[in-house]
Design a protein around this motif. Sequence first.
Motif, PDB file in Angstrom:
ATOM      1  N   ILE A   1     -53.178  16.166  65.043  1.00  0.00           N
ATOM      2  CA  ILE A   1     -54.038  15.545  64.040  1.00  0.00           C
ATOM      3  C   ILE A   1     -55.330  16.354  63.950  1.00  0.00           C
ATOM      4  O   ILE A   1     -56.005  16.578  64.951  1.00  0.00           O
ATOM      5  N   ILE A   2     -55.650  16.808  62.735  1.00  0.00           N
ATOM      6  CA  ILE A   2     -56.888  17.584  62.568  1.00  0.00           C
ATOM      7  C   ILE A   2     -57.996  16.753  61.928  1.00  0.00           C
ATOM      8  O   ILE A   2     -59.168  17.132  62.021  1.00  0.00           O
ATOM      9  N   SER A   3     -57.651  15.642  61.280  1.00  0.00           N
ATOM     10  CA  SER A   3     -58.707  14.769  60.735  1.00  0.00           C
ATOM     11  C   SER A   3     -58.109  13.413  60.400  1.00  0.00           C
ATOM     12  O   SER A   3     -56.931  13.303  60.055  1.00  0.00           O
ATOM     13  N   VAL A   4     -58.951  12.381  60.524  1.00  0.00           N
ATOM     14  CA  VAL A   4     -58.590  11.008  60.191  1.00  0.00           C
ATOM     15  C   VAL A   4     -59.578  10.522  59.134  1.00  0.00           C
ATOM     16  O   VAL A   4     -60.792  10.650  59.310  1.00  0.00           O
ATOM     17  N   HIS A   5     -59.058   9.958  58.037  1.00  0.00           N
ATOM     18  CA  HIS A   5     -59.895   9.637  56.888  1.00  0.00           C
ATOM     19  C   HIS A   5     -60.006   8.138  56.617  1.00  0.00           C
ATOM     20  O   HIS A   5     -60.254   7.739  55.482  1.00  0.00           O
ATOM     21  N   TYR A   6     -59.821   7.318  57.609  1.00  0.00           N
ATOM     22  CA  TYR A   6     -59.977   5.883  57.394  1.00  0.00           C
ATOM     23  C   TYR A   6     -60.564   5.248  58.646  1.00  0.00           C
ATOM     24  O   TYR A   6     -60.520   5.828  59.733  1.00  0.00           O
ATOM     25  N   LYS A   7     -61.109   4.047  58.465  1.00  0.00           N
ATOM     26  CA  LYS A   7     -61.675   3.283  59.562  1.00  0.00           C
ATOM     27  C   LYS A   7     -60.908   1.975  59.714  1.00  0.00           C
ATOM     28  O   LYS A   7     -60.057   1.644  58.895  1.00  0.00           O
ATOM     29  N   ASP A   8     -61.244   1.237  60.746  1.00  0.00           N
ATOM     30  CA  ASP A   8     -60.586  -0.052  60.963  1.00  0.00           C
ATOM     31  C   ASP A   8     -60.757  -0.965  59.753  1.00  0.00           C
ATOM     32  O   ASP A   8     -61.866  -1.139  59.228  1.00  0.00           O
TER      33      ASP A   8
ATOM     34  N   GLN B   1     -60.095  -0.817  56.680  1.00  0.00           N
ATOM     35  CA  GLN B   1     -60.623  -0.252  55.438  1.00  0.00           C
ATOM     36  C   GLN B   1     -59.637  -0.471  54.286  1.00  0.00           C
ATOM     37  O   GLN B   1     -58.424  -0.373  54.449  1.00  0.00           O
ATOM     38  N   SER B   2     -60.172  -0.763  53.103  1.00  0.00           N
ATOM     39  CA  SER B   2     -59.349  -0.850  51.900  1.00  0.00           C
ATOM     40  C   SER B   2     -59.044   0.550  51.393  1.00  0.00           C
ATOM     41  O   SER B   2     -59.928   1.418  51.371  1.00  0.00           O
ATOM     42  N   VAL B   3     -57.806   0.783  50.980  1.00  0.00           N
ATOM     43  CA  VAL B   3     -57.392   2.098  50.502  1.00  0.00           C
ATOM     44  C   VAL B   3     -56.638   1.928  49.190  1.00  0.00           C
ATOM     45  O   VAL B   3     -56.089   0.860  48.899  1.00  0.00           O
TER      46      VAL B   3
ATOM     47  N   TYR C   1     -49.482   2.683  48.849  1.00  0.00           N
ATOM     48  CA  TYR C   1     -49.850   1.698  47.825  1.00  0.00           C
ATOM     49  C   TYR C   1     -51.254   1.179  48.142  1.00  0.00           C
ATOM     50  O   TYR C   1     -51.839   1.508  49.181  1.00  0.00           O
ATOM     51  N   ASP C   2     -51.799   0.398  47.222  1.00  0.00           N
ATOM     52  CA  ASP C   2     -53.101  -0.229  47.468  1.00  0.00           C
ATOM     53  C   ASP C   2     -52.968  -1.240  48.603  1.00  0.00           C
ATOM     54  O   ASP C   2     -52.004  -2.013  48.645  1.00  0.00           O
ATOM     55  N   GLY C   3     -53.937  -1.249  49.488  1.00  0.00           N
ATOM     56  CA  GLY C   3     -53.879  -2.200  50.589  1.00  0.00           C
ATOM     57  C   GLY C   3     -55.037  -2.013  51.549  1.00  0.00           C
ATOM     58  O   GLY C   3     -56.049  -1.379  51.217  1.00  0.00           O
ATOM     59  N   ARG C   4     -54.868  -2.583  52.717  1.00  0.00           N
ATOM     60  CA  ARG C   4     -55.874  -2.466  53.778  1.00  0.00           C
ATOM     61  C   ARG C   4     -55.172  -2.042  55.052  1.00  0.00           C
ATOM     62  O   ARG C   4     -54.110  -2.573  55.398  1.00  0.00           O
TER      63      ARG C   4
ATOM     64  N   GLY D   1     -50.043   3.537  62.630  1.00  0.00           N
ATOM     65  CA  GLY D   1     -50.873   2.410  62.225  1.00  0.00           C
ATOM     66  C   GLY D   1     -50.084   1.503  61.305  1.00  0.00           C
ATOM     67  O   GLY D   1     -48.884   1.670  61.110  1.00  0.00           O
ATOM     68  N   PHE D   2     -50.791   0.535  60.716  1.00  0.00           N
ATOM     69  CA  PHE D   2     -50.148  -0.417  59.811  1.00  0.00           C
ATOM     70  C   PHE D   2     -51.033  -0.594  58.588  1.00  0.00           C
ATOM     71  O   PHE D   2     -52.267  -0.488  58.660  1.00  0.00           O
ATOM     72  N   ILE D   3     -50.384  -0.891  57.468  1.00  0.00           N
ATOM     73  CA  ILE D   3     -51.100  -1.110  56.212  1.00  0.00           C
ATOM     74  C   ILE D   3     -50.540  -2.364  55.552  1.00  0.00           C
ATOM     75  O   ILE D   3     -49.328  -2.570  55.508  1.00  0.00           O
ATOM     76  N   VAL D   4     -51.463  -3.200  55.077  1.00  0.00           N
ATOM     77  CA  VAL D   4     -51.084  -4.448  54.410  1.00  0.00           C
ATOM     78  C   VAL D   4     -51.015  -4.189  52.913  1.00  0.00           C
ATOM     79  O   VAL D   4     -51.995  -3.726  52.306  1.00  0.00           O
ATOM     80  N   ASN D   5     -49.871  -4.473  52.321  1.00  0.00           N
ATOM     81  CA  ASN D   5     -49.652  -4.203  50.900  1.00  0.00           C
ATOM     82  C   ASN D   5     -50.399  -5.222  50.048  1.00  0.00           C
ATOM     83  O   ASN D   5     -50.198  -6.429  50.174  1.00  0.00           O
ATOM     84  N   ARG D   6     -51.269  -4.697  49.163  1.00  0.00           N
ATOM     85  CA  ARG D   6     -52.019  -5.557  48.256  1.00  0.00           C
ATOM     86  C   ARG D   6     -51.489  -5.483  46.827  1.00  0.00           C
ATOM     87  O   ARG D   6     -52.011  -6.145  45.933  1.00  0.00           O
TER      88      ARG D   6
END
Length: 352
Positions: free
Chosen positions: A66-73, A75-77, A226-229, A248-253
């Motif tokens: 992994i060279i970079s991580v672009h999200y935080k705990d 976070q909406s994406v 998809y859009d989510g958090r 990680g996990f992402i919640v589908n919005r």
Amino acid sequence: MKPKSGRSMTDVQLTRITNWFAGIALLALLLWGGRILWLRIRYTYTNDAQVTQYINPIISRVGGYIISVHYKDHQSVKRGDTLLLIDNREYKYEADQASASINRENAEINVLGSQKEILQAEHEALEKSIVAAEARVTKQQLEYDRYKFLFDEKSATAQQLEDIKATLEVYNSELAALQHKLEASRDRVNDVDVKKGVINAEKVRLSAAANRKHLDVGYTVIRAPYDGRVGKRTIEKGQMVNPGEVLGFIVNRETPIWVTANFKETQLRYLHLGGRVQVVADAYPDEIFYGKIISISPATGSSFSLLPPDNATGNFVKIVQRVPVRIELDKGKGGAKLLSGMNVNVSVSKNQ
């Protein structure tokens, strides 16, 4: 001066105040009980219900650092947002190598194309030579026939006839040799076509391999599907990940939020597909959410358990079964407040 009853004025006031509070409390209980009774008569109700959403894992399709991580705990994406970057240099080198192999095959095809042009030119030259040789043979055959007639008429010598015949045989031999060369030339042209077919097949294979390598390069950029958090961040820069590892996990919005309500089997007669539903969350007791029933389970929840009960074992105890019912909440009615796993209370009108 004391009252005739012998009690002080303070005791009388306390008694009166206590009676008033008791009356108010009794009235409140009666109103609350009446409301609950009215709701039970008009609605079928369950508090065995939870909010449900699609929660999908974020999975790496390739391995690397992994060279970079672009999200935080938490976070909406948005769909397509970059979440993680994996070092892609090795995959780029492999993709470039596959592309170079395709270029080599293209060069070989060009060489074979040049060879075919040369062979075709030689083939055309042989065809012209054969036409000339056939003309010589035809002329010599006529000359032989004429001298044969003259020899039969005693007007030509045997030596002249033999010379003409020898020349005819030489011309026939030259014609046969040219025809043999023509067949060999045709075979060489066909061989070039066969080699081009083999190279084209290899080119297809290499193209597929190159496309696969380029896919790996693309897989080093992990994006939101998809859009989510996103959930809790558990990956950091410099970690080594393997293909298929959950990052990680992402919640589908994007999909509607729904509620899974477990109604008693005795309540099913009041439930119908498309029926309107009222939902009150424990987190927001003063707000009502609305939805509709979109599906009813084909079996009770216990039937889908890992070890379904077997009443034939002799330990039968009658228990009211629960049937899962899926309720889709209306969009734009504040449903975004609800989170997956929240407890809710579901009410369905019996008069639908």
